[in-house]
Design a protein around this motif. Structure first.
Motif, PDB file in Angstrom:
ATOM      1  N   SER A 357      -2.919  -0.713  -7.638  1.00  0.00           N
ATOM      2  CA  SER A 357      -3.336  -0.059  -8.872  1.00  0.00           C
ATOM      3  C   SER A 357      -3.878   1.338  -8.598  1.00  0.00           C
ATOM      4  O   SER A 357      -4.716   1.538  -7.714  1.00  0.00           O
ATOM      5  CB  SER A 357      -4.418  -0.899  -9.557  1.00  0.00           C
ATOM      6  OG  SER A 357      -4.864  -0.288 -10.739  1.00  0.00           O
ATOM      7  N   GLY A 358      -3.361   2.330  -9.310  1.00  0.00           N
ATOM      8  CA  GLY A 358      -3.808   3.704  -9.176  1.00  0.00           C
ATOM      9  C   GLY A 358      -3.238   4.458  -8.002  1.00  0.00           C
ATOM     10  O   GLY A 358      -3.573   5.618  -7.788  1.00  0.00           O
ATOM     11  N   GLU A 359      -2.336   3.842  -7.231  1.00  0.00           N
ATOM     12  CA  GLU A 359      -1.819   4.474  -6.019  1.00  0.00           C
ATOM     13  C   GLU A 359      -0.521   5.258  -6.234  1.00  0.00           C
ATOM     14  O   GLU A 359      -0.090   5.985  -5.343  1.00  0.00           O
ATOM     15  CB  GLU A 359      -1.606   3.414  -4.931  1.00  0.00           C
ATOM     16  CG  GLU A 359      -2.905   2.805  -4.433  1.00  0.00           C
ATOM     17  CD  GLU A 359      -2.702   1.722  -3.392  1.00  0.00           C
ATOM     18  OE1 GLU A 359      -3.709   1.278  -2.799  1.00  0.00           O
ATOM     19  OE2 GLU A 359      -1.547   1.314  -3.159  1.00  0.00           O
ATOM     20  N   SER A 361       0.692   7.495  -9.336  1.00  0.00           N
ATOM     21  CA  SER A 361       0.457   8.022 -10.676  1.00  0.00           C
ATOM     22  C   SER A 361       1.771   8.214 -11.424  1.00  0.00           C
ATOM     23  O   SER A 361       2.737   8.746 -10.879  1.00  0.00           O
ATOM     24  CB  SER A 361      -0.278   9.362 -10.584  1.00  0.00           C
ATOM     25  OG  SER A 361      -1.512   9.213  -9.917  1.00  0.00           O
ATOM     26  N   ILE A 365       4.832   0.680 -14.004  1.00  0.00           N
ATOM     27  CA  ILE A 365       4.095  -0.550 -13.750  1.00  0.00           C
ATOM     28  C   ILE A 365       2.850  -0.189 -12.947  1.00  0.00           C
ATOM     29  O   ILE A 365       2.840   0.788 -12.202  1.00  0.00           O
ATOM     30  CB  ILE A 365       4.951  -1.583 -13.001  1.00  0.00           C
ATOM     31  CG1 ILE A 365       5.635  -0.953 -11.770  1.00  0.00           C
ATOM     32  CG2 ILE A 365       5.980  -2.207 -13.927  1.00  0.00           C
ATOM     33  CD1 ILE A 365       6.468  -1.926 -10.949  1.00  0.00           C
ATOM     34  N   SER A 366       1.794  -0.958 -13.099  1.00  0.00           N
ATOM     35  CA  SER A 366       0.510  -0.598 -12.497  1.00  0.00           C
ATOM     36  C   SER A 366       0.475  -0.823 -10.999  1.00  0.00           C
ATOM     37  O   SER A 366      -0.252  -0.132 -10.271  1.00  0.00           O
ATOM     38  CB  SER A 366      -0.622  -1.393 -13.156  1.00  0.00           C
ATOM     39  OG  SER A 366      -0.414  -2.788 -12.975  1.00  0.00           O
ATOM     40  N   ALA A 367       1.235  -1.793 -10.502  1.00  0.00           N
ATOM     41  CA  ALA A 367       1.235  -2.114  -9.079  1.00  0.00           C
ATOM     42  C   ALA A 367       2.472  -2.951  -8.773  1.00  0.00           C
ATOM     43  O   ALA A 367       3.075  -3.546  -9.672  1.00  0.00           O
ATOM     44  CB  ALA A 367      -0.030  -2.878  -8.686  1.00  0.00           C
ATOM     45  N   SER A 368       2.842  -3.009  -7.504  1.00  0.00           N
ATOM     46  CA  SER A 368       3.968  -3.840  -7.085  1.00  0.00           C
ATOM     47  C   SER A 368       3.824  -4.163  -5.610  1.00  0.00           C
ATOM     48  O   SER A 368       3.494  -3.292  -4.810  1.00  0.00           O
ATOM     49  CB  SER A 368       5.306  -3.132  -7.321  1.00  0.00           C
ATOM     50  OG  SER A 368       6.371  -3.897  -6.782  1.00  0.00           O
ATOM     51  N   TYR A 401       7.080  11.680  -9.043  1.00  0.00           N
ATOM     52  CA  TYR A 401       5.931  11.151  -8.329  1.00  0.00           C
ATOM     53  C   TYR A 401       5.423  12.164  -7.306  1.00  0.00           C
ATOM     54  O   TYR A 401       6.204  12.898  -6.688  1.00  0.00           O
ATOM     55  CB  TYR A 401       6.293   9.843  -7.616  1.00  0.00           C
ATOM     56  CG  TYR A 401       6.636   8.703  -8.548  1.00  0.00           C
ATOM     57  CD1 TYR A 401       5.995   8.567  -9.781  1.00  0.00           C
ATOM     58  CD2 TYR A 401       7.596   7.757  -8.197  1.00  0.00           C
ATOM     59  CE1 TYR A 401       6.307   7.521 -10.639  1.00  0.00           C
ATOM     60  CE2 TYR A 401       7.910   6.702  -9.048  1.00  0.00           C
ATOM     61  CZ  TYR A 401       7.262   6.593 -10.268  1.00  0.00           C
ATOM     62  OH  TYR A 401       7.576   5.553 -11.119  1.00  0.00           O
TER      63      TYR A 401
END
Length: 437
Positions: A357-359, A361, A365-368, A401
């Motif tokens: 999360s947050g890695e 921007s 999707i928020s995370a994977s 990104y």
């Protein structure tokens, strides 16, 4: 999506896909992006990332291997007069084998991923195996890396995780070596199987090889922008999420189909999608039905997913390989500098990333813990332009990104793993000083 299975980053040695046999090159010790530029000191301090890409293709390379029940014709290896039979899934198959020469990458490899291009008409299939030779000369047993067929009418595509012996093991599609010394050499064997007594054409393969690597641990230093600043390829945009709930027997669409969706985008870029007849079975009204077909054609029944790396490149190779060139394989890149070499040559790069999360921007999707997307270009300042299939629909697929965030999500997690897919009009860049392509 797929779980992370690689603890460190790598630096790639490129290969000429069109050569009869691409011999292993000396391991690279620094990341660079052009023939004349020396890497920055910060990049040199990032650590040696050792990767070798070796491929066997062409009549000369195949005849230099060991043929047993196989024959070489038209730059391919075909099943000939079988040397054995084998029972599998309640049926009996005739068997022929080809074994490649030993390959010494120049370092003690700790991981290996194979790739191949094969044709399996009727009730036929191929099995790809690898074995290693340690620094002291001890040879391991053969480990199975994949049992593969172009379709699933007769044989289910599968891997065989485990096989824990000889200080080696198989993790889905990746051969892993225990201990600190690694393996000094590896050897690949391909078995061609056809239903005994079947009148169908013989199975064959036109290329086989592997990426071997030894990866450092620790953080990575963001690479400097290189030769592809401001270059963005016109790669079509597809969303995996619009397939949510499609065909549970092949992963169920949605977040599970990032890899076949990414592969489909690159095939569409080359105008090499499967023919409509091959996905006529897809339900009426399904958007981008070729993605459903790609998911079915890459599904690993043991892994229970469509994220098997060589199964995706084997599918892509079916549609991009021709006598004039092209093909697909799994490899690792040392940094975005090497991805820029591909973009400059007109070749999109499918990359395997994971992030918290947050890695990353701007991601949809928020995370994977395992995600595939397509690098399609770079901004003028060197940030990464991608087609991210995790977007809700096509309109949100194109994303930009931050360069540093992207390398942090790519290099320390999958080790810079990538699918390289080419066609006859877009050959890989030639080998050059520093980059060794």
């Amino acid at each position: 999506m797929r779980p992370p299975r690689r603890p460190a980053a790598s630096r790639l040695l490129g290969a000429l896909l069109g050569a009869a046999l691409v011999a292993p090159l000396a391991p690279a010790t620094a990341a660079t992006g052009s023939a004349s530029a020396d890497p920055a000191p910060a990049e040199r301090r990032a650590g040696t990332r050792q990767v070798d890409q070796t491929r066997f293709e062409g009549a000369k390379a195949f005849r230099a291997g060991q043929l047993a029940g196989t024959r070489v014709a038209r730059d391919r290896v075909f099943l000939g007069e079988p040397v054995a039979t084998r029972g599998y899934d309640g049926r009996t198959y005739d068997v022929g084998r080809w074994t490649g020469r030993w390959v010494e990458p120049g370092f003690g490899l700790t991981q290996l991923v194979a790739s191949w291009e094969a044709r399996t008409p009727g009730d036929s299939w191929v099995e790809v195996e690898v074995r290693g030779r340690g620094p002291a000369g001890r040879v391991t047993g053969w480990d199975t890396l994949g049992r593969w067929a172009a379709d699933d009418r007769f044989v289910q595509r599968t891997t065989v995780s485990g096989q824990d012996d000889d200080d080696t093991s198989v993790d889905v599609d990746t051969w892993k070596v225990g201990g600190t010394a690694g393996m000094a050499a590896w050897q690949v064997r391909v078995s061609l199987m056809r239903r005994a007594g079947a009148p169908t054409k013989a199975p064959s393969f036109g290329s086989v090889g592997a990426m071997s690597s030894r990866l450092p641990t620790g953080d990575v230093t963001t690479s400097r922008p290189g030769v592809a600043r401001g270059v963005v390829l016109d790669v079509p945009r597809y969303s995996q999420m619009i397939h949510q709930g499609h065909y549970p027997q092949w992963g169920g669409g949605g977040e599970a189909w990032c890899s076949p969706t990414s592969t489909s985008m690159v095939l569409a870029y080359y105008d090499a999608l499967p023919s409509p007849g091959s996905y006529s079975w897809v339900g009426e009204g399904h958007v981008d039905p070729w993605v459903d077909a790609a998911a079915r054609s890459t599904y690993d029944h043991a892994y229970d997913g469509t994220g098997n790396w060589p199964f995706n490149t084997a599918f892509a190779a079916l549609h991009t390989t021709s006598p004039e060139g092209g093909g697909a394989f799994v490899t690792r890149l040392r940094s975005l500098r090497e991805a820029e070499l591909m973009i400059k040559a007109g070749i999109p790069v499918i990359a395997s990333i994971s992030f918290g999360s947050g890695e990353l921007s701007g991601a949809p999707i928020s995370a994977s813990n395992g995600h595939l997307l397509v690098i399609v270009g770079f901004t003028a300042s060197g940030d990464v332009v991608v087609n991210d299939p995790a977007a809700r629909d096509r309109t949100g697929v194109r994303r930009t990104y931050d360069r540093g965030q992207f390398e942090d999500a790519w290099l320390p997690t999958s080790g810079g793993l990538a699918y390289l897919v080419t066609d006859a009009e877009h050959p890989l860049p030639a080998p050059r000083e520093h980059t060794n392509w």
